[in-house]
Design a protein around this motif. Structure first.
Motif, PDB file in Angstrom:
ATOM      1  N   UNK A  70       0.791  -1.227   0.000  1.00  0.00           N
ATOM      2  CA  UNK A  70       0.000   0.000   0.000  1.00  0.00           C
ATOM      3  C   UNK A  70       0.823   1.277   0.000  1.00  0.00           C
ATOM      4  N   UNK A  71       1.834   1.358   0.860  1.00  0.00           N
ATOM      5  CA  UNK A  71       2.635   2.578   0.951  1.00  0.00           C
ATOM      6  C   UNK A  71       3.426   2.811  -0.325  1.00  0.00           C
ATOM      7  N   UNK A  72       4.021   1.748  -0.843  1.00  0.00           N
ATOM      8  CA  UNK A  72       4.801   1.871  -2.072  1.00  0.00           C
ATOM      9  C   UNK A  72       3.909   2.285  -3.238  1.00  0.00           C
ATOM     10  N   UNK A  73       2.760   1.620  -3.376  1.00  0.00           N
ATOM     11  CA  UNK A  73       1.851   1.937  -4.475  1.00  0.00           C
ATOM     12  C   UNK A  73       1.352   3.372  -4.377  1.00  0.00           C
ATOM     13  N   UNK A  74       1.039   3.824  -3.177  1.00  0.00           N
ATOM     14  CA  UNK A  74       0.579   5.204  -3.005  1.00  0.00           C
ATOM     15  C   UNK A  74       1.660   6.197  -3.403  1.00  0.00           C
ATOM     16  N   UNK A  75       2.899   5.914  -3.016  1.00  0.00           N
ATOM     17  CA  UNK A  75       3.989   6.824  -3.347  1.00  0.00           C
ATOM     18  C   UNK A  75       4.265   6.834  -4.847  1.00  0.00           C
ATOM     19  N   UNK A  76       4.113   5.683  -5.495  1.00  0.00           N
ATOM     20  CA  UNK A  76       4.361   5.624  -6.937  1.00  0.00           C
ATOM     21  C   UNK A  76       3.195   6.202  -7.729  1.00  0.00           C
ATOM     22  N   UNK A  77       1.977   6.085  -7.206  1.00  0.00           N
ATOM     23  CA  UNK A  77       0.849   6.767  -7.843  1.00  0.00           C
ATOM     24  C   UNK A  77       1.073   8.277  -7.803  1.00  0.00           C
ATOM     25  N   UNK A  78       1.588   8.755  -6.679  1.00  0.00           N
ATOM     26  CA  UNK A  78       1.917  10.178  -6.577  1.00  0.00           C
ATOM     27  C   UNK A  78       3.033  10.549  -7.546  1.00  0.00           C
ATOM     28  N   UNK A  79       4.008   9.666  -7.722  1.00  0.00           N
ATOM     29  CA  UNK A  79       5.106   9.924  -8.653  1.00  0.00           C
ATOM     30  C   UNK A  79       4.613   9.965 -10.097  1.00  0.00           C
ATOM     31  N   UNK A  80       3.612   9.137 -10.407  1.00  0.00           N
ATOM     32  CA  UNK A  80       3.011   9.168 -11.749  1.00  0.00           C
ATOM     33  C   UNK A  80       2.384  10.534 -11.999  1.00  0.00           C
ATOM     34  N   UNK A  81       1.625  11.040 -11.035  1.00  0.00           N
ATOM     35  CA  UNK A  81       0.988  12.335 -11.224  1.00  0.00           C
ATOM     36  C   UNK A  81       2.013  13.464 -11.186  1.00  0.00           C
ATOM     37  N   UNK A  82       3.076  13.299 -10.424  1.00  0.00           N
ATOM     38  CA  UNK A  82       4.182  14.252 -10.470  1.00  0.00           C
ATOM     39  C   UNK A  82       4.721  14.349 -11.896  1.00  0.00           C
ATOM     40  N   UNK A  83       4.882  13.192 -12.534  1.00  0.00           N
ATOM     41  CA  UNK A  83       5.406  13.149 -13.897  1.00  0.00           C
ATOM     42  C   UNK A  83       4.484  13.879 -14.863  1.00  0.00           C
ATOM     43  N   UNK A  84       3.192  13.588 -14.788  1.00  0.00           N
ATOM     44  CA  UNK A  84       2.235  14.245 -15.678  1.00  0.00           C
ATOM     45  C   UNK A  84       2.155  15.744 -15.416  1.00  0.00           C
ATOM     46  N   UNK A  85       2.106  16.120 -14.149  1.00  0.00           N
ATOM     47  CA  UNK A  85       1.952  17.536 -13.801  1.00  0.00           C
ATOM     48  C   UNK A  85       3.166  18.355 -14.218  1.00  0.00           C
ATOM     49  N   UNK A  86       4.362  17.832 -13.932  1.00  0.00           N
ATOM     50  CA  UNK A  86       5.562  18.597 -14.286  1.00  0.00           C
ATOM     51  C   UNK A  86       5.765  18.624 -15.798  1.00  0.00           C
ATOM     52  N   UNK A  87       5.304  17.596 -16.496  1.00  0.00           N
ATOM     53  CA  UNK A  87       5.378  17.629 -17.968  1.00  0.00           C
ATOM     54  C   UNK A  87       4.597  18.835 -18.509  1.00  0.00           C
ATOM     55  N   UNK A  88       3.408  19.044 -17.949  1.00  0.00           N
ATOM     56  CA  UNK A  88       2.592  20.178 -18.377  1.00  0.00           C
ATOM     57  C   UNK A  88       3.221  21.504 -17.954  1.00  0.00           C
ATOM     58  N   UNK A  89       3.697  21.562 -16.720  1.00  0.00           N
ATOM     59  CA  UNK A  89       4.225  22.817 -16.194  1.00  0.00           C
ATOM     60  C   UNK A  89       5.537  23.226 -16.850  1.00  0.00           C
ATOM     61  N   UNK A  90       6.313  22.249 -17.329  1.00  0.00           N
ATOM     62  CA  UNK A  90       7.627  22.560 -17.901  1.00  0.00           C
ATOM     63  C   UNK A  90       7.634  22.596 -19.423  1.00  0.00           C
ATOM     64  N   UNK A  91       6.480  22.370 -20.023  1.00  0.00           N
ATOM     65  CA  UNK A  91       6.443  22.343 -21.485  1.00  0.00           C
ATOM     66  C   UNK A  91       6.847  23.683 -22.089  1.00  0.00           C
ATOM     67  N   UNK A  92       6.511  24.777 -21.414  1.00  0.00           N
ATOM     68  CA  UNK A  92       6.806  26.099 -21.959  1.00  0.00           C
ATOM     69  C   UNK A  92       8.297  26.387 -22.033  1.00  0.00           C
TER      70      UNK A  92
END
Length: 239
Positions: A140-162
């Motif tokens: 559970x803890x690992x999966x939760x942290x990696x789910x957060x890392x997935x959204x980190x990846x998507x969010x920073x992709x959008x924020x850094x595209x410019x």
């Protein structure tokens, strides 16, 4: 971007996937490889510049950013797994996984994004996991942290595209490293995973499915949770 001639920083570079990233980057002609680890003396790769870096330590991250102002590619590889359940596990272990697998890469990205921008945009690669898309007993803890890392990846992709920074997420099942040495199952070779990630940086791909398991789990995401977990647990032999 081309990795030949590039300056790259790899976290968790003293062993496993991180050490393989450093090796493959050298093969591809990277001009400089900062090999970061909590104990810099544990970095054994030749032709790299070891950096002492605990990604849960803000002071270490700030020092690394000052020392490595020429970085063009950041590889957020460092991670841990404590095998902790969310309801019954020690909260300290849960926080340690979140600090290492989510907040650490987030802080590294915040520190190095301006550097990447100043150096032409570059790229960030996050080693995530197929466990960002499902969980299992004791994970559970690992999966939760990696789910957060997935959204980190998507969010920073959008924020850094410019600023022209390319962000890649690498998802996989078990890798043949110390973290998975006690599990008797099919494992992907660290070299194969590292090469797939580096190929994505060079090709412009945004997501890497590093093995059959990652492809299987990703394909089931549109399913109703009950059916999705029925398929996953059946494949894992969990009743």
């Amino acid at each position: 971007m081309k990795l030949e001639g590039a300056v790259v920083l790899v976290t968790g570079a003293n062993r496993g996937i991180g050490a393989e990233f450093a090796k493959q980057l050298k093969t591809r002609g990277a001009a400089k490889i900062y090999a970061a680890a909590r104990d810099a003396s544990a970095v054994e790769a030749d032709g790299v510049e070891p950096i002492e870096l605990d990604i849960t330590n803000a002071g270490h991250i700030e020092a690394a950013a000052r020392a490595a102002g020429d970085v063009q590619v950041l590889i957020n590889n460092a991670g841990i797994s404590t095998g902790t359940a969310l309801l019954s596990g020690d909260m300290a272990d849960i926080r340690r996984e979140m600090d290492t697998n989510f907040y650490g890469p987030l802080q590294m990205t915040r520190a190095f994004a301006p550097i990447l921008g100043a150096n032409g945009g570059g790229a960030i690669l996050n080693v995530v996991s197929a466990l960002s898309w499902f969980t299992a007993p004791g994970a559970g803890a690992y999966a939760a942290s990696k789910a957060a890392a997935w959204m980190l990846t998507d969010s920073t992709r959008l924020e850094l595209s410019s600023q022209g920074t390319h962000v890649v997420g690498v998802h996989m099942g078990l890798v043949d490293t110390d973290m998975a040495k006690g599990v008797d199952a099919v494992k992907v070779a660290p070299a194969d995973l590292a090469n797939a990630g580096l190929d994505a940086i060079e090709s412009g791909a945004q997501e890497v499915l590093g093995d059959d398991w990652a492809e299987f789990v990703k394909a089931g995401l549109p399913l109703d949770p009950k059916e999705r977990y029925r398929q996953i647990f059946s494949a894992l032999g969990i009743s």
